[in-house]
Design an enzyme around this catalytic site. Sequence first.
Site, short mmCIF file in Angstrom:
data_model
loop_
_atom_site.label_atom_id
_atom_site.label_comp_id
_atom_site.label_asym_id
_atom_site.label_seq_id
_atom_site.Cartn_x
_atom_site.Cartn_y
_atom_site.Cartn_z
N LYS A 70 1.74 -6.09 3.11
CA LYS A 70 2.89 -5.73 3.92
C LYS A 70 3.20 -4.25 3.82
CE LYS A 70 4.95 -10.05 2.28
NZ LYS A 70 5.91 -10.59 1.33
N GLY A 71 2.67 -3.62 2.78
CA GLY A 71 3.08 -2.26 2.47
C GLY A 71 2.87 -1.26 3.59
N GLU A 130 -3.30 2.41 5.40
CA GLU A 130 -2.71 1.91 4.15
C GLU A 130 -1.53 2.77 3.72
OE1 GLU A 130 -2.23 -0.25 2.16
OE2 GLU A 130 -3.97 -1.37 1.51
N ASP A 131 -0.64 2.17 2.97
CA ASP A 131 0.45 2.92 2.37
C ASP A 131 -0.02 3.67 1.13
OD1 ASP A 131 0.03 0.42 1.26
OD2 ASP A 131 2.10 0.16 0.61
N ASP A 133 -4.29 2.94 -5.02
CA ASP A 133 -3.90 3.04 -6.43
C ASP A 133 -5.19 3.02 -7.26
OD1 ASP A 133 -2.63 2.69 -8.89
OD2 ASP A 133 -0.99 1.57 -7.98
N LYS A 139 -3.12 7.84 -5.56
CA LYS A 139 -2.89 8.20 -6.97
C LYS A 139 -4.24 8.54 -7.59
CE LYS A 139 1.03 5.16 -8.10
NZ LYS A 139 1.33 3.89 -8.82
N PHE A 191 5.43 4.50 -11.02
CA PHE A 191 5.70 3.30 -10.24
C PHE A 191 6.47 3.73 -8.98
CE2 PHE A 191 5.75 -1.40 -10.64
CZ PHE A 191 6.21 -1.65 -9.35
N ASP A 229 6.84 -1.79 -2.67
CA ASP A 229 7.87 -2.65 -3.26
C ASP A 229 7.78 -2.75 -4.77
OD1 ASP A 229 5.42 -4.26 -3.28
OD2 ASP A 229 6.73 -5.92 -3.84
N ARG A 272 11.27 -1.93 -0.25
CA ARG A 272 10.37 -1.57 0.85
C ARG A 272 11.10 -0.83 1.96
NH1 ARG A 272 5.40 -4.37 0.25
NH2 ARG A 272 5.56 -6.51 -0.49
#
Length: 183
Positions: free
Chosen positions: A45-46, A101-102, A105, A133, A154, A161, A167
């Site tokens: 959902k990001g 993509e958001d 990671d 990141k 984080f 989220d 979000r």
Amino acid sequence: MEHDMSDYSEVLVTEEQIATRLDEMAAQIRADYEGKDLLLVGVLKGAVMVMADLARRMPTNVQMDWMAVSSYGSGTVSSGVVRILKDLDTDLTDRHVLIVEDIIDSGVTLSWLLGNLRTRGAASVEIATLLRKPDALRVEVPVRYVGFDMPTKFLVGYGLDFAEDYRTLPFIAALKPEVYGDR
Ligand code: PRP
């Protein structure tokens, strides 16, 4: 559970900075795909926020589709196991595909997704991510478009989220360690 402003210690990327960077990324993407039909693939959902804001900077022949994948268990550490929860509706044969993509990671999700989509006969498959990141990368992922490289904190907001909250924040913030504890 309710969360408030005191849960995050700092705003790392403002709403205005996101908009300016998306302008630049969209201009680059429009130039790179000029004369080609482009399918944007959002990863739920990001990526909802970045997809919505990037897509409205695109011409009208650019299409959107969505996938839902899961790479995490209930915790915050990537397990390396990726499952498709919702597949694309679109046949990728001969399509130019840009995964939106958001955040990247560990890179596990995108590395797997790139491999998966590349087996479907697409003309090209590339990746655009708003955030990355670099220090958390466990798998090398060839990313064509990156908005911002971020510290290994984080991050929440703009689609990101913690336990489904935050979000809806219009900016990217770092969550205080005492809020997420050792999860
Ligand atoms: C996030 C993000 C990426 C993935 C990146 O999604 O949207 O898909 O994690 O992490 P990785 O590089 O370590 O694989 P998440 O699984 O949290 O689901 P969500 O988008 O529904 O929040």
